[in-house]
Design a protein around this motif. Sequence first.
Motif, PDB file in Angstrom:
ATOM      1  N   LYS A  59       0.835  -1.209   0.000  1.00 30.43           N
ATOM      2  CA  LYS A  59       0.000   0.000   0.000  1.00 30.43           C
ATOM      3  C   LYS A  59       0.863   1.251   0.000  1.00 30.43           C
ATOM      4  N   ILE A  67       2.230   1.732  -3.420  1.00 28.79           N
ATOM      5  CA  ILE A  67       1.216   2.313  -4.324  1.00 28.79           C
ATOM      6  C   ILE A  67       1.151   3.825  -4.148  1.00 28.79           C
ATOM      7  N   GLN A 107      -0.833  -4.414  -6.280  1.00 31.91           N
ATOM      8  CA  GLN A 107      -2.222  -4.861  -6.147  1.00 31.91           C
ATOM      9  C   GLN A 107      -2.321  -6.383  -6.192  1.00 31.91           C
TER      10      GLN A 107
END
Length: 624
Positions: free
Chosen positions: A397, A400, A423
């Motif tokens: 995360k 990202i 992901q």
Amino acid sequence: MSETRQPPLLFQQIEPGIVLAGRYRILSSIGKGGMGFVYAAQEESLGIKRMVAIKVMPPQMMMDEGLLRRFREEIKIASGLDHPNIVPIYSLGEHHGVYFYVMKLLDGATAYQKLHKDGPFAEAEVRRLIAPIARALHYAHSKGVIHRDVKSNNIHISVDGFPTLMDFGIARGAEASELTLPGQVVGTAEYMSPEQWYGEVDGRSDIYSLGIVLFELATGQLPFRSKHTFELMKLHQEVPAPSPRSVAPQISPALERLILKCIAKDPAARFATAQLVAEALESPYDPNEVSAAVEIVAPAADGGEAPLSGSHTLLQESPVAELTGADKKVWHLCVQADEAYASGQIDVAIKLIGKAGKLSPDSNQVATRRTKYTKMKELTEQILARARKKLADGYPKQAIVDCENVLRCIPSPSAVALINQAQRQIAEAEKLVEKAQQLRAAGKIKAFTKSIAAAQRLNAELEYTSGTAIRPRPQPVKAPKPVKKKTGPPIFTRARVIGLSIFIAVVVLVLGIKPGLLYLADSRFIQNTEDSLFLSPASAYQLYKISSFLGFNAGQAEERLRLIQLKAKNHYVNQANQAVQSNDLGLAVEMLNKALKHDPTDAKLRDTLDLLQAKYQVQKSIGK
């Protein structure tokens, strides 16, 4: 070592009706931020009543005597300022351990609030509002005070349009050089000058911040934007600012020149004083003046001309129809380079601009592009490298978020590929958790444990709460070895540890497990020293953790654990601050790592650690 303090009154206890210091009746909460909470209040003293604003210090300041001392000194400096465009500070007060300062209560809204409600300001309004603010800054500078946090949210505009500069609460004397942690630097990242990131501030740093405000109010956006503090530092220090007129063409060339002079990277290239900024804003200008610069355009699909997306570069040359020979080739190479850059092909853009440079070595347009493309390549490569490491460490995360920051600057195919990979990693970890739940239900505990461990390796931020909790582990940050090695005997000898263990065992045997543990934990907490709270092996922190784990009076244990963690974090941050002052960056990094163990979610502190590590690596590389 900083003096210790009793835990302060909690913020949630400051509510309408409470009277602070026997004279300030709280009416309502009107704002909050990283530097504290602001309340509307009524002063009731000697039969005189007036409306005031109360700014309450954040809890990390209240728990530390050193920060309190600095805060008092800074408020004393700020309260000595007397200027019509500076909000007056009346006094500093204390109520049950909560420190606050009292200032004039203003009507209206901040420039930031008006901008986000009504959109960009008209140029005439920008000039009218900011010129008095520049004069207020010049007055403060003449008194030896640097604001350090000039931003649109600290400029207040009354209902009748009168501008006031607020929040001198973090101002310092011009001769001061001490850095204040956490954060290493003081200010708001979007507005900070290149030199302010290293604590090297004078009046020209405030001028840079004021230039960012001018850019923001006139165009409706900031010149540099990122959610990550480290990236903002690199942008302010290395990447040329976009042309204000490329964002808002209605701005006059005169205001554009003024803004770009304020936000020059080199302090020597800026206005020497804020007074000169005010005079430039108040000087006559022609709103219909036409700039000599012509924006690069490329043929559109319908045969017309359309600005190239992703490019704010301007050519100081004639339109393409008037160019011949090498100049025309340079123009076309620049257009092709901008197209490549806008599509995320930075290497191609750099190659094309290199060819243009060979044809026209002295071209400013070529030099500007070369700098812009090169700096953007360095910045994106650094961010993507960090994203790859976070992905490998099990933080998809966070990876990202880094990649999304890159995509806000440039459409990088590498960033898109990393997001897809992250992901997939998150999805795979979730599948492993589902599998683990099935294994647990089937009683296959060993296989369940392996599956959970595999899921955590893919995504350390997962939480599994069906019987067993997977707590997010703090992101591993490798600290460089301290420059100076610690000498002397260890803090805790083996004999002391054995003695404490025997003492704990005796108390538990005599009183029982639950009352014994709680008695010891409460005793250590009441002592309220750094040793009894968190440094000792038998500290209140360790004892409350055990009590909480066993479910003994868990509510009180968790509340006191939070207070101890805050104090421990502040302790290590202060140690880091002292290490920075003595130029021992290795030790500072070590202390900040310890602080993060007590608050792994503090993103600002983690950014500070990143900055210190980068600075420490630079220091080592040049042999300091």
